[in-house]
Design an enzyme around this catalytic site. Structure first.
Site, PDB file in Angstrom:
ATOM      1  N   ASN A   3       2.120  -1.058  10.983  1.00 51.82           N
ATOM      2  CA  ASN A   3       1.474   0.052   9.785  1.00 51.82           C
ATOM      3  C   ASN A   3       0.286  -0.742   9.275  1.00 51.82           C
ATOM      4  OD1 ASN A   3       0.805   1.539   7.544  1.00 51.82           O
ATOM      5  ND2 ASN A   3       3.069   1.446   6.928  1.00 51.82           N
TER       6      ASN A   3
ATOM      7  N   GLU B  52       2.304   2.823  16.090  1.00 52.04           N
ATOM      8  CA  GLU B  52       1.905   2.958  14.874  1.00 52.04           C
ATOM      9  C   GLU B  52       2.843   3.498  13.804  1.00 52.04           C
ATOM     10  OE1 GLU B  52      -1.806   5.171  15.246  1.00 52.04           O
ATOM     11  OE2 GLU B  52      -1.953   5.578  13.105  1.00 52.04           O
TER      12      GLU B  52
ATOM     13  N   HIS C 268       3.422   5.043  10.020  1.00 49.46           N
ATOM     14  CA  HIS C 268       3.142   5.122   8.303  1.00 49.46           C
ATOM     15  C   HIS C 268       4.257   5.806   7.471  1.00 49.46           C
ATOM     16  CE1 HIS C 268      -0.894   4.545   9.542  1.00 49.46           C
ATOM     17  NE2 HIS C 268      -0.843   5.169  10.393  1.00 49.46           N
TER      18      HIS C 268
ATOM     19  N   ARG D 247       5.167   0.181  -6.833  1.00 43.77           N
ATOM     20  CA  ARG D 247       4.428   1.011  -7.525  1.00 43.77           C
ATOM     21  C   ARG D 247       4.462   2.659  -6.522  1.00 43.77           C
ATOM     22  NH1 ARG D 247       3.184  -2.688 -10.075  1.00 43.77           N
ATOM     23  NH2 ARG D 247       1.076  -3.399 -10.676  1.00 43.77           N
TER      24      ARG D 247
ATOM     25  N   HIS E  19      -7.401   3.791   9.007  1.00 42.07           N
ATOM     26  CA  HIS E  19      -8.506   4.741   9.080  1.00 42.07           C
ATOM     27  C   HIS E  19      -9.872   4.145   9.187  1.00 42.07           C
ATOM     28  CE1 HIS E  19      -5.133   6.787   7.667  1.00 42.07           C
ATOM     29  NE2 HIS E  19      -4.748   5.972   6.612  1.00 42.07           N
TER      30      HIS E  19
ATOM     31  N   PRO F  50      -2.752  -3.996   4.399  1.00 39.09           N
ATOM     32  CA  PRO F  50      -3.051  -3.984   2.986  1.00 39.09           C
ATOM     33  C   PRO F  50      -2.221  -3.275   1.983  1.00 39.09           C
ATOM     34  CG  PRO F  50      -4.827  -3.059   3.965  1.00 39.09           C
ATOM     35  CD  PRO F  50      -3.903  -3.599   5.190  1.00 39.09           C
ATOM     36  N   ASN F  51      -1.733  -3.705   0.963  1.00 38.49           N
ATOM     37  CA  ASN F  51      -1.270  -3.059  -0.008  1.00 38.49           C
ATOM     38  C   ASN F  51       0.502  -2.899   0.264  1.00 38.49           C
ATOM     39  OD1 ASN F  51      -3.179  -3.277  -1.970  1.00 38.49           O
ATOM     40  ND2 ASN F  51      -4.244  -1.552  -0.849  1.00 38.49           N
TER      41      ASN F  51
ATOM     42  N   ASP G   1      -9.474  -3.020  18.512  1.00 37.49           N
ATOM     43  CA  ASP G   1      -9.873  -3.879  19.597  1.00 37.49           C
ATOM     44  C   ASP G   1      -8.888  -5.214  19.748  1.00 37.49           C
ATOM     45  OD1 ASP G   1     -12.238  -2.307  19.927  1.00 37.49           O
ATOM     46  OD2 ASP G   1     -13.610  -3.723  18.911  1.00 37.49           O
TER      47      ASP G   1
ATOM     48  N   TYR H 128       5.754   6.407  -1.345  1.00 37.42           N
ATOM     49  CA  TYR H 128       6.241   5.293  -0.530  1.00 37.42           C
ATOM     50  C   TYR H 128       7.609   4.688  -0.705  1.00 37.42           C
ATOM     51  CZ  TYR H 128       1.149   4.947   0.079  1.00 37.42           C
ATOM     52  OH  TYR H 128      -0.238   5.368   0.346  1.00 37.42           O
TER      53      TYR H 128
ATOM     54  N   ALA I  79      -4.497   1.169   5.210  1.00 37.45           N
ATOM     55  CA  ALA I  79      -5.800   1.809   5.004  1.00 37.45           C
ATOM     56  C   ALA I  79      -6.543   1.452   6.092  1.00 37.45           C
ATOM     57  CB  ALA I  79      -6.217   1.554   3.681  1.00 37.45           C
TER      58      ALA I  79
ATOM     59  N   SER J 202       4.272   7.659   4.866  1.00 34.64           N
ATOM     60  CA  SER J 202       4.033   8.986   4.231  1.00 34.64           C
ATOM     61  C   SER J 202       3.322   9.878   5.588  1.00 34.64           C
ATOM     62  CB  SER J 202       2.931   8.904   3.354  1.00 34.64           C
ATOM     63  OG  SER J 202       1.692   8.338   3.673  1.00 34.64           O
TER      64      SER J 202
ATOM     65  N   ARG K 209      -7.463  10.394   5.699  1.00 33.74           N
ATOM     66  CA  ARG K 209      -6.249   9.881   6.364  1.00 33.74           C
ATOM     67  C   ARG K 209      -5.786  10.312   7.835  1.00 33.74           C
ATOM     68  NH1 ARG K 209      -4.523   6.349   2.055  1.00 33.74           N
ATOM     69  NH2 ARG K 209      -4.984   7.315  -0.021  1.00 33.74           N
TER      70      ARG K 209
ATOM     71  N   ARG L 204      -2.227  14.527   3.558  1.00 34.95           N
ATOM     72  CA  ARG L 204      -2.775  13.868   2.505  1.00 34.95           C
ATOM     73  C   ARG L 204      -4.321  14.107   2.852  1.00 34.95           C
ATOM     74  NH1 ARG L 204      -0.423   8.051   1.621  1.00 34.95           N
ATOM     75  NH2 ARG L 204      -1.691   8.229  -0.321  1.00 34.95           N
TER      76      ARG L 204
HETATM   77  O1  CA2 Z   1       1.737   5.883   4.648  1.00 33.19           O
HETATM   78  C1  CA2 Z   1       1.402   4.808   4.915  1.00 33.19           C
HETATM   79  O2  CA2 Z   1       2.401   3.801   5.428  1.00 33.19           O
HETATM   80  C2  CA2 Z   1       0.058   4.256   4.950  1.00 33.19           C
HETATM   81  O3  CA2 Z   1      -0.373   3.553   5.981  1.00 33.19           O
HETATM   82  C3  CA2 Z   1       0.152   3.501   3.695  1.00 33.19           C
HETATM   83  C4  CA2 Z   1      -1.564   3.188   3.265  1.00 33.19           C
HETATM   84  C5  CA2 Z   1      -2.370   4.269   3.261  1.00 33.19           C
HETATM   85  O4  CA2 Z   1      -3.524   3.859   3.003  1.00 33.19           O
HETATM   86  C6  CA2 Z   1      -2.421   5.117   4.541  1.00 33.19           C
HETATM   87  O5  CA2 Z   1      -3.095   5.947   4.574  1.00 33.19           O
HETATM   88  C7  CA2 Z   1      -0.968   5.604   5.183  1.00 33.19           C
HETATM   89  C8  CA2 Z   1      -1.482   2.512   1.796  1.00 33.19           C
HETATM   90  C9  CA2 Z   1      -0.346   1.607   1.594  1.00 33.19           C
HETATM   91  C10 CA2 Z   1      -0.334   1.440   0.004  1.00 33.19           C
HETATM   92  O6  CA2 Z   1       0.752   0.930   0.024  1.00 33.19           O
HETATM   93  C11 CA2 Z   1       1.199   0.957  -1.591  1.00 33.19           C
HETATM   94  C12 CA2 Z   1       2.489   0.768  -1.923  1.00 33.19           C
HETATM   95  C13 CA2 Z   1       3.038   0.906  -2.947  1.00 33.19           C
HETATM   96  C14 CA2 Z   1       2.272   0.863  -4.156  1.00 33.19           C
HETATM   97  C15 CA2 Z   1       0.994   1.113  -3.802  1.00 33.19           C
HETATM   98  C16 CA2 Z   1       0.338   1.258  -2.475  1.00 33.19           C
END
Ligand code: CA2
Length: 146
Positions: free
Chosen positions: A75, A99, A101, A19, A81, A11-12, A88, A24, A78, A103, A112, A108
Protein backbone atom coordinates in the site's frame (compact mmCIF):
# COMPACT_ATOMS: atom_id res chain seq x y z
CA UNK A 1 12.65 -23.70 1.59
CA UNK A 2 10.31 -21.26 3.37
CA UNK A 3 9.21 -18.42 1.18
CA UNK A 4 9.30 -14.76 2.12
CA UNK A 5 6.60 -12.16 1.84
CA UNK A 6 7.16 -8.44 2.38
CA UNK A 7 4.33 -6.08 3.38
CA UNK A 8 5.14 -2.45 2.56
CA UNK A 9 3.15 0.57 3.71
CA UNK A 10 3.76 4.12 2.55
CA UNK A 11 3.22 7.61 3.92
CA UNK A 12 0.78 8.36 6.74
CA UNK A 13 -0.26 4.74 7.14
CA UNK A 14 1.54 4.86 10.50
CA UNK A 15 -1.48 6.99 11.56
CA UNK A 16 -3.97 4.17 11.02
CA UNK A 17 -6.38 3.78 13.91
CA UNK A 18 -5.41 7.18 15.29
CA UNK A 19 -7.19 9.53 12.83
CA UNK A 20 -10.00 9.33 10.24
CA UNK A 21 -11.49 5.99 11.39
CA UNK A 22 -14.51 6.53 9.12
CA UNK A 23 -12.27 6.16 6.06
CA UNK A 24 -9.45 3.94 7.28
CA UNK A 25 -10.93 1.95 10.17
CA UNK A 26 -9.96 1.69 13.81
CA UNK A 27 -7.12 -0.83 13.64
CA UNK A 28 -3.60 0.51 14.01
CA UNK A 29 -0.86 -0.57 11.61
CA UNK A 30 0.60 -2.65 14.44
CA UNK A 31 -2.78 -4.41 14.90
CA UNK A 32 -2.96 -5.12 11.17
CA UNK A 33 0.61 -6.38 10.97
CA UNK A 34 0.16 -8.57 14.05
CA UNK A 35 -2.89 -10.22 12.44
CA UNK A 36 -0.99 -10.66 9.18
CA UNK A 37 1.93 -12.28 11.02
CA UNK A 38 -0.52 -14.79 12.50
CA UNK A 39 -2.01 -15.57 9.09
CA UNK A 40 1.47 -15.91 7.57
CA UNK A 41 2.54 -18.40 10.20
CA UNK A 42 -0.71 -20.38 9.74
CA UNK A 43 -0.01 -20.48 6.02
CA UNK A 44 3.63 -21.47 6.56
CA UNK A 45 5.35 -18.45 5.02
CA UNK A 46 7.74 -15.90 6.47
CA UNK A 47 6.60 -12.30 6.50
CA UNK A 48 8.42 -9.00 7.01
CA UNK A 49 6.87 -5.58 7.48
CA UNK A 50 8.08 -2.12 6.47
CA UNK A 51 6.52 1.34 6.68
CA UNK A 52 8.03 4.66 5.68
CA UNK A 53 6.85 8.18 5.02
CA UNK A 54 9.78 8.75 2.63
CA UNK A 55 9.74 7.87 -1.05
CA UNK A 56 13.48 7.11 -1.34
CA UNK A 57 13.37 4.85 1.72
CA UNK A 58 10.53 2.89 0.14
CA UNK A 59 12.58 2.56 -3.05
CA UNK A 60 15.60 1.37 -1.01
CA UNK A 61 13.53 -1.25 0.83
CA UNK A 62 12.03 -2.56 -2.40
CA UNK A 63 15.53 -2.84 -3.93
CA UNK A 64 16.78 -4.64 -0.82
CA UNK A 65 14.02 -7.22 -1.30
CA UNK A 66 15.56 -8.35 -4.59
CA UNK A 67 17.44 -11.40 -3.32
CA UNK A 68 15.34 -12.35 -0.33
CA UNK A 69 11.67 -11.77 -1.10
CA UNK A 70 9.30 -13.84 -3.21
CA UNK A 71 6.22 -11.61 -3.09
CA UNK A 72 5.37 -8.04 -2.07
CA UNK A 73 2.07 -6.68 -0.76
CA UNK A 74 2.18 -2.89 -1.02
CA UNK A 75 0.00 0.00 0.00
CA UNK A 76 2.07 2.90 -1.28
CA UNK A 77 -0.44 5.42 0.12
CA UNK A 78 -0.42 8.75 -1.72
CA UNK A 79 2.76 7.74 -3.62
CA UNK A 80 0.53 5.33 -5.54
CA UNK A 81 -0.77 8.34 -7.44
CA UNK A 82 2.52 10.18 -7.92
CA UNK A 83 5.57 7.94 -7.84
CA UNK A 84 7.32 6.80 -10.99
CA UNK A 85 10.26 5.94 -8.68
CA UNK A 86 8.28 3.32 -6.73
CA UNK A 87 6.86 1.93 -9.97
CA UNK A 88 10.38 1.62 -11.41
CA UNK A 89 11.69 -0.03 -8.22
CA UNK A 90 8.93 -2.65 -8.28
CA UNK A 91 9.46 -3.30 -11.97
CA UNK A 92 13.25 -3.34 -11.48
CA UNK A 93 13.30 -6.04 -8.80
CA UNK A 94 10.84 -8.12 -10.81
CA UNK A 95 9.07 -9.45 -7.69
CA UNK A 96 5.34 -10.10 -8.16
CA UNK A 97 3.21 -7.78 -6.07
CA UNK A 98 -0.36 -6.96 -5.10
CA UNK A 99 -1.40 -3.34 -4.66
CA UNK A 100 -3.71 -2.82 -1.68
CA UNK A 101 -5.78 0.19 -0.64
CA UNK A 102 -7.87 0.25 2.48
CA UNK A 103 -10.42 2.68 1.03
CA UNK A 104 -12.18 2.42 -2.31
CA UNK A 105 -10.06 4.97 -4.14
CA UNK A 106 -12.56 5.01 -7.04
CA UNK A 107 -15.25 6.47 -4.77
CA UNK A 108 -12.91 9.30 -3.81
CA UNK A 109 -11.27 12.31 -5.51
CA UNK A 110 -10.34 11.94 -9.18
CA UNK A 111 -6.61 12.23 -8.40
CA UNK A 112 -6.85 8.93 -6.51
CA UNK A 113 -8.25 7.08 -9.53
CA UNK A 114 -4.89 6.78 -11.27
CA UNK A 115 -2.17 4.49 -9.98
CA UNK A 116 1.41 4.27 -11.25
CA UNK A 117 1.54 0.69 -9.94
CA UNK A 118 -1.63 -1.08 -11.06
CA UNK A 119 -0.61 -2.16 -14.55
CA UNK A 120 2.51 -3.84 -13.12
CA UNK A 121 0.61 -5.53 -10.26
CA UNK A 122 -0.62 -9.12 -10.17
CA UNK A 123 -3.84 -7.75 -8.66
CA UNK A 124 -5.29 -4.62 -7.10
CA UNK A 125 -7.50 -4.66 -3.99
CA UNK A 126 -9.32 -1.59 -2.71
CA UNK A 127 -12.26 -0.83 -0.46
CA UNK A 128 -12.07 -3.96 1.71
CA UNK A 129 -10.53 -2.16 4.67
CA UNK A 130 -7.64 -3.88 6.40
CA UNK A 131 -8.98 -7.24 5.22
CA UNK A 132 -7.51 -6.35 1.81
CA UNK A 133 -4.02 -7.18 3.16
CA UNK A 134 -5.23 -10.56 4.43
CA UNK A 135 -6.95 -11.33 1.13
CA UNK A 136 -3.75 -10.41 -0.71
CA UNK A 137 -1.73 -12.72 1.52
CA UNK A 138 -4.04 -15.68 0.91
CA UNK A 139 -3.94 -15.08 -2.84
CA UNK A 140 -0.14 -14.73 -2.90
CA UNK A 141 0.39 -17.94 -0.94
CA UNK A 142 -2.12 -19.93 -2.98
CA UNK A 143 -0.98 -18.76 -6.40
CA UNK A 144 2.68 -17.73 -6.03
CA UNK A 145 4.29 -19.29 -2.95
CA UNK A 146 4.94 -22.82 -1.63
O1 CA2 B 1 -6.94 3.71 0.89
C1 CA2 B 1 -5.73 3.59 1.00
O2 CA2 B 1 -5.19 2.64 1.54
C2 CA2 B 1 -4.81 4.72 0.49
O3 CA2 B 1 -3.64 4.12 -0.06
C3 CA2 B 1 -4.47 5.56 1.70
C4 CA2 B 1 -3.66 6.80 1.37
C5 CA2 B 1 -4.30 7.59 0.25
O4 CA2 B 1 -3.47 8.67 -0.13
C6 CA2 B 1 -4.59 6.73 -0.96
O5 CA2 B 1 -5.22 7.51 -1.94
C7 CA2 B 1 -5.47 5.56 -0.59
C8 CA2 B 1 -3.55 7.72 2.57
C9 CA2 B 1 -3.12 7.06 3.82
C10 CA2 B 1 -3.38 8.01 4.95
O6 CA2 B 1 -3.62 7.26 6.09
C11 CA2 B 1 -4.15 7.88 7.16
C12 CA2 B 1 -4.59 7.07 8.17
C13 CA2 B 1 -5.16 7.63 9.27
C14 CA2 B 1 -5.28 9.00 9.38
C15 CA2 B 1 -4.83 9.81 8.35
C16 CA2 B 1 -4.26 9.24 7.24
Amino acid sequence: MTQNLLVVNGPNLNLLGKREPAIYGSQTLNDINRDLATVASQLGVRCEFYQSNHEGDLVDRIQQAMDSTDFIIINAGAYTHTSVAIRDALAGVNIPFIEVHISNVHQREAFRHHSYLSDKAVAVICGMGAFGYTAAMHYAVKHYLK
